[in-house]
Scaffold this motif. Structure first.
Motif, short mmCIF file in Angstrom:
data_model
loop_
_atom_site.label_atom_id
_atom_site.label_comp_id
_atom_site.label_asym_id
_atom_site.label_seq_id
_atom_site.Cartn_x
_atom_site.Cartn_y
_atom_site.Cartn_z
N GLU A 187 98.07 75.03 113.78
CA GLU A 187 98.40 76.34 114.33
C GLU A 187 97.55 77.42 113.66
N ASP A 188 97.35 77.29 112.35
CA ASP A 188 96.46 78.22 111.64
C ASP A 188 95.04 78.15 112.19
N TYR A 189 94.60 76.94 112.52
CA TYR A 189 93.26 76.78 113.08
C TYR A 189 93.15 77.50 114.42
N ALA A 190 94.18 77.40 115.24
CA ALA A 190 94.20 78.12 116.51
C ALA A 190 94.09 79.63 116.27
N ARG A 191 94.83 80.12 115.29
CA ARG A 191 94.78 81.54 114.96
C ARG A 191 93.38 81.95 114.51
N SER A 192 92.74 81.10 113.71
CA SER A 192 91.41 81.44 113.20
C SER A 192 90.38 81.49 114.32
N LEU A 193 90.56 80.70 115.37
CA LEU A 193 89.63 80.72 116.50
C LEU A 193 89.73 82.04 117.29
#
Length: 203
Positions: A187-193
């Protein structure tokens, strides 16, 4: 005198830091010191996506060393849960696929990007009494390693890749498995994108 100093110190801290900042800081130190689950994501780029990007998520048919009984499509399932919060146009493969098969399905549904994932490694240590009696594994925290590739479907250009290393916490390892560590960092990776701050960046 000692109590007076403690009261003054608490008042000074209260004046400099609001309760949400204090809670955030406490959470960070508990994770960093190993008491709570902790993850670290290493990206090869800093690519940003538009919120209306259509992303197709798939997982490779790879059995993770150290965790052979992981659900076959667990990484894709957890990635979907995290990405759908931030990208309204998200689809997920129903079963594990090879890269070519995943790319074919992504193009067939008209996706802009393929998020191809792999459960690279797991360490499923003993987390309850039943497991202690049934296995020779050590008692303690679980670990997982997840790899992801973000590929543009039209050009097959590798937009980004990342490795996510996670470990369980001393306070959270009871009855847990490496699968439980996957969701939050994805989920953090999605936010970073999207360029949105992750939990680590808030600290």
């Amino acid at each position: 005198m000692r109590y007076l100093l403690l009261i003054l110190a608490a008042a000074a801290l209260g004046g400099c830091m609001n309760p949400s900042d204090m809670a955030s800081g406490t959470d960070y130190y508990l994770r960093d010191s190993g008491f709570l689950d902790h993850s670290q994501t290493r990206r090869t780029g800093n690519w940003r996506l538009q919120p209306d990007s259509f992303i197709y998520i798939a997982q490779g048919p790879f059995v993770p060393p150290g965790h052979p009984y992981a659900r076959p499509n667990v990484v894709a399932e957890e990635a979907f849960k995290g990405f759908v919060e931030y990208f309204p146009m998200v689809r997920r493969a129903k079963t594990p696929l090879g890269l070519e098969g995943a790319m074919k399905e992504a193009r067939a549904v008209g996706a802009n990007y393929l998020l191809y994932t792999r459960f690279a490694r797991g360490e499923d240590n003993v987390g309850n009494y039943e497991e202690y009696e049934d296995t020779d594994n050590a008692v303690g925290r679980d670990r997982s390693v997840i790899q992801v590739m973000l590929i543009e479907t039209g050009t097959r250009y590798l937009v980004d890749s990342a490795t996510v290393r996670s470990r369980g916490g001393f306070l959270t390892f009871y009855d847990a498995s490496p699968d439980d560590l996957i969701g939050p960092p994805l989920e953090d990776y999605a936010r970073s994108l999207l360029g949105v701050k992750t939990r680590e960046e808030y600290q």
